[in-house]
Enzyme design. Structure first.
Site, short mmCIF file in Angstrom:
data_model
loop_
_atom_site.label_atom_id
_atom_site.label_comp_id
_atom_site.label_asym_id
_atom_site.label_seq_id
_atom_site.Cartn_x
_atom_site.Cartn_y
_atom_site.Cartn_z
N LEU A 194 12.64 -19.43 -3.10
CA LEU A 194 11.44 -18.69 -2.72
C LEU A 194 10.34 -18.83 -3.77
O LEU A 194 10.59 -18.72 -4.97
CB LEU A 194 11.79 -17.21 -2.56
CG LEU A 194 10.62 -16.26 -2.30
CD1 LEU A 194 10.21 -16.31 -0.84
CD2 LEU A 194 10.97 -14.82 -2.71
N ASP A 237 0.83 -1.20 0.00
CA ASP A 237 0.00 0.00 0.00
C ASP A 237 0.87 1.26 0.00
O ASP A 237 1.97 1.26 0.55
CB ASP A 237 -0.90 -0.01 1.24
CG ASP A 237 -2.16 0.80 1.05
OD1 ASP A 237 -2.37 1.34 -0.05
OD2 ASP A 237 -2.94 0.91 2.02
N HIS A 288 3.26 3.15 -8.76
CA HIS A 288 3.11 1.71 -9.05
C HIS A 288 4.37 1.16 -9.73
O HIS A 288 4.80 0.04 -9.45
CB HIS A 288 1.89 1.49 -9.95
CG HIS A 288 0.59 1.76 -9.28
ND1 HIS A 288 0.25 1.25 -8.05
CD2 HIS A 288 -0.48 2.51 -9.69
CE1 HIS A 288 -0.96 1.65 -7.72
NE2 HIS A 288 -1.43 2.42 -8.69
#
Length: 243
Positions: free
Chosen positions: A133, A22, A39
C-alpha cells in the site's frame, strides 16, 4: 454487522481510497477533552485502517492530514498537528515497514517546520522500496492550489519549448500533478457526516464514488472500511456512459 458480514468481492477492491478525516475535534468534545486529544486518537485510526487496506490489496490510500486552509485554525492546534507526524512514525513506522507499506505525500512540505519535514522525509526514504500500500499524506495541501501549481508548470514547459499546446492532454496534465504516481481515486470517504469536498483532490475525484458516513474519524475502524468498500462494490460505475 461484523466486518465478516460484509462479503467483499476481492476482485473489485478499489485501487485508491481517499479519506477526509473529519470529526476529531467533535469526537474529543463529546468526551470533554481538548481538540488535540481527538487529533491524537485520529492517528491511531490511520494506522489500523492503512494496515487493513493493505491486507485487502488496496494500492493507495490518501489521507487529508492538513489543508492549505488549516493555518486559519488556532495556533496551538496547528502546532500540535505539526508534531503528530513525529509521534505517528515513531510509534508505527516499524510496523508499516514490516507490512511493506510505502509512505508518500502530496502538498507543500517545505512550509512545515524543519522537524516535521525531517521526520516525514525520513519515513519516505525508509519505505521507498516497499511495494505494498502507498500511504499518502496530503499535508499542507489544497486541490485548487495543486491545479494552479500544475498549470504554471505546463505554461513554463510550453514557454521553454518542451511541449506544444497540442501536447496538453488530460494524461499530460495528470502527469504534472503531485499525485502523478498514484492511481485515480476510486472511492472517497468523508467521516463525521459532513458532505463536501473541502478542496480535496478536485481533479483526482472526477469519477470517484463518494461515501459520507456519520462516524467520527477516531471511531472509523476495519468494520467501517469493509462497509464502505461493500457499498462501493454495490454501486454501478458508468463513467458518463450507459450500461
Amino acid at each position: 454487522m461484523d466486518k465478516e458480514d460484509y462479503q467483499l468481492d476481492m476482485n473489485n477492491i478499489p485501487a485508491h481510497i481517499a479519506f477526509i478525516m473529519d470529526g476529531n475535534g467533535r469526537w474529543a468534545k463529546k468526551r470533554m477533552m481538548p481538540r488535540t486529544f481527538g487529533h491524537n486518537e485520529g492517528t491511531k485510526t490511520i494506522r489500523k485502517v492503512a494496515l487493513e487496506a493493505n491486507r485487502l490489496g488496496v494500492k493507495a490510500m490518501t489521507v487529508y492530514a492538513f489543508s492549505t486552509e488549516n493555518f486559519a485554525r488556532p495556533e496551538e492546534e496547528v502546532q500540535f498537528i505539526f508534531k503528530l507526524p513525529k509521534k505517528f512514525f515513531e510509534s508505527y513506522l516499524k510496523e508499516l515497514i514490516e507490512n511493506n507499506v510505502q509512505i508518500c505525500m502530496i502538498g507543500h512540505l517545505d512550509k512545515a517546520p524543519k522537524a516535521t519535514r525531517d521526520i516525514i522525509n525520513s519515513a519516505i526514504e525508509q519505505t521507498k522500496n516497499n511495494t505494498g500500500l502507498k500511504l499518502c499524506f496530503a499535508f499542507i495541501y489544497g486541490g485548487r492550489d495543486e491545479i494552479v501549481h500544475s498549470t504554471k508548470q505546463i505554461v513554463q514547459d510550453v514557454q521553454e519549448g518542451k511541449i506544444s499546446i497540442n501536447d496538453i492532454t488530460e494524461d499530460y496534465f495528470n502527469s504534472t500533478l503531485m499525485s502523478a504516481n498514484l492511481p485515480d481515486v476510486d472511492l472517497m470517504i468523508r467521516t463525521s457526516g459532513e458532505q463536501r469536498l473541502s478542496n480535496f483532490m478536485l481533479w483526482q475525484l472526477a469519477y470517484a464514488e463518494f461515501i459520507f458516513t456519520p462516524v467520527y474519524w477516531p471511531d472509523f475502524d476495519e468494520k467501517e472500511l469493509h462497509k464502505s468498500i461493500w457499498l462501493y462494490q454495490n454501486r454501478e460505475r458508468r463513467y458518463g456512459g450507459l450500461k
